[in-house]
Design a protein around this motif. Sequence first.
Motif, short mmCIF file in Angstrom:
data_model
loop_
_atom_site.label_atom_id
_atom_site.label_comp_id
_atom_site.label_asym_id
_atom_site.label_seq_id
_atom_site.Cartn_x
_atom_site.Cartn_y
_atom_site.Cartn_z
N ALA A 1 -5.52 37.08 55.09
CA ALA A 1 -6.58 36.08 55.26
C ALA A 1 -6.26 34.79 54.51
N GLY A 2 -5.77 34.91 53.28
CA GLY A 2 -5.41 33.71 52.53
C GLY A 2 -4.23 32.98 53.14
N LEU A 3 -3.23 33.71 53.63
CA LEU A 3 -2.06 33.08 54.23
C LEU A 3 -2.41 32.36 55.52
N LEU A 4 -3.35 32.90 56.29
CA LEU A 4 -3.78 32.23 57.52
C LEU A 4 -4.38 30.86 57.21
N ILE A 5 -5.14 30.77 56.14
CA ILE A 5 -5.76 29.48 55.78
C ILE A 5 -4.70 28.47 55.39
N LEU A 6 -3.72 28.89 54.59
CA LEU A 6 -2.67 27.96 54.19
C LEU A 6 -1.83 27.50 55.38
N LEU A 7 -1.56 28.41 56.30
CA LEU A 7 -0.76 28.04 57.46
C LEU A 7 -1.52 27.14 58.43
N ALA A 8 -2.85 27.24 58.44
CA ALA A 8 -3.65 26.44 59.38
C ALA A 8 -4.04 25.08 58.83
N LEU A 9 -3.75 24.78 57.57
CA LEU A 9 -4.18 23.52 56.96
C LEU A 9 -3.64 22.27 57.67
N PRO A 10 -2.40 22.25 58.20
CA PRO A 10 -1.96 21.03 58.89
C PRO A 10 -2.83 20.63 60.07
N TRP A 11 -3.52 21.58 60.69
CA TRP A 11 -4.43 21.22 61.77
C TRP A 11 -5.62 20.39 61.28
N PHE A 12 -5.92 20.50 60.00
CA PHE A 12 -7.07 19.78 59.44
C PHE A 12 -6.66 18.49 58.73
N GLU A 13 -5.38 18.13 58.76
CA GLU A 13 -4.93 16.91 58.11
C GLU A 13 -5.57 15.65 58.70
N PRO A 14 -5.70 15.52 60.04
CA PRO A 14 -6.40 14.33 60.56
C PRO A 14 -7.84 14.21 60.07
N LEU A 15 -8.53 15.35 59.97
CA LEU A 15 -9.90 15.32 59.46
C LEU A 15 -9.94 14.91 57.99
N ILE A 16 -8.97 15.36 57.22
CA ILE A 16 -8.90 14.98 55.80
C ILE A 16 -8.65 13.48 55.67
N THR A 17 -7.79 12.94 56.53
CA THR A 17 -7.51 11.50 56.49
C THR A 17 -8.75 10.69 56.84
N LYS A 18 -9.50 11.13 57.85
CA LYS A 18 -10.73 10.42 58.21
C LYS A 18 -11.75 10.48 57.09
N ALA A 19 -11.87 11.64 56.45
CA ALA A 19 -12.81 11.76 55.34
C ALA A 19 -12.41 10.86 54.18
N GLU A 20 -11.12 10.75 53.92
CA GLU A 20 -10.66 9.88 52.84
C GLU A 20 -10.96 8.41 53.15
N THR A 21 -10.71 8.00 54.39
CA THR A 21 -11.00 6.62 54.78
C THR A 21 -12.49 6.32 54.69
N ALA A 22 -13.32 7.29 55.12
CA ALA A 22 -14.77 7.09 55.06
C ALA A 22 -15.26 6.96 53.61
N LEU A 23 -14.69 7.74 52.71
CA LEU A 23 -15.09 7.65 51.31
C LEU A 23 -14.72 6.31 50.70
#
Length: 340
Positions: free
Chosen positions: A221-243
């Motif tokens: 379960a923990g490894l699945l989260i680490l492997l899936a994090l690149p899919w959330f990089e665009p969302l992280i970038t948008k959140a950073e820009t919004a902040l």
Amino acid sequence: MRTERNLTRSLDRVFARLDREPERPAHIDVPRMSRHRVVLFTATLAFYLAIVWAVVITSWLVRLDWQVMFFRPYQQWPEIHAFLDYYVVLGQRGPTAVMVAAWLGWRSWRQHTLRPLLTLATSLLLLNITVGAAKLGMGRLGPHYATVIGSSEMGLGGDIFPSGHTANAVVTWGILAYLASSPRARRWLSALSAVTSLGVGLTTVYLGTHWLSDVLLGWAAGLLILLALPWFEPLITKAETALFDLRDLWRARRGGTVPVPAVPVRPVVLKPRTAAAESVPAREPVSSARGSRASAHRAPSPHTARSERTPVTPVGSRRPPHADRLPRGTTQQARPLTGG
């Protein structure tokens, strides 16, 4: 009032370190969802589903769980019990999140970016959603609350499957390797996080709080989260820009630079000059060089009341001249006396 001022100054100092954002440092490589990562994610997901299926059908894995439980490792090696009681804290969500957040907060300060903290927050949110839903959905009881020997103890209202300590150790310490700024540091941190999470999982089995299959599913379960994090990089970038946009808006409002609507100007009516105005001599025009120099180097003075102004004494005497008076130092001739 003083506390509010200190807080405002502290926020200004923090935001001053982030003035160059949202640009990321050029030497930091953001992980991408490559083909190799997709293959690892698919294999880990298949392993996850295989563990769940093996427990549901009460296969050999469940029998192994019972054998390890009856072996009671904490009674076989009691001399390491005290050490492992402290070591298992490396898998608890609260202490580990505080330690890792402090380190990533310092990195955010030095690198002028919010990405490390936002990545940690995203991974912990995914961990709470996925592992929490699996725990409540499968409802497996732990070794200390088992009811029937040899059963899988599934669907009885427990929250032990998968192991939260193990999954949290994989994600919390693995995020340091995910955010490493060089391939060499990433390899070393990956090995360190793997050993730490492996030790935390085996410690829970030693203490009798988890089945062995719980630990295996927690690792997956923990490894699945680490492997899936690149899919959330665009969302992280948008959140950073919004902040950062909110930061700029807050600073603009606080500094009073919000644009004010223009006030309509009334036209000025010019009156014809009278004879009295024409008799007044015009003032001597000021040279353009002097005016430009004054406007360039002299700052506008603040308005003062009349009582606060320094009195200016004109040069010379203000007494009117008299024809019969002579300047000092001269002798006056005697006037002739006339008889009446």
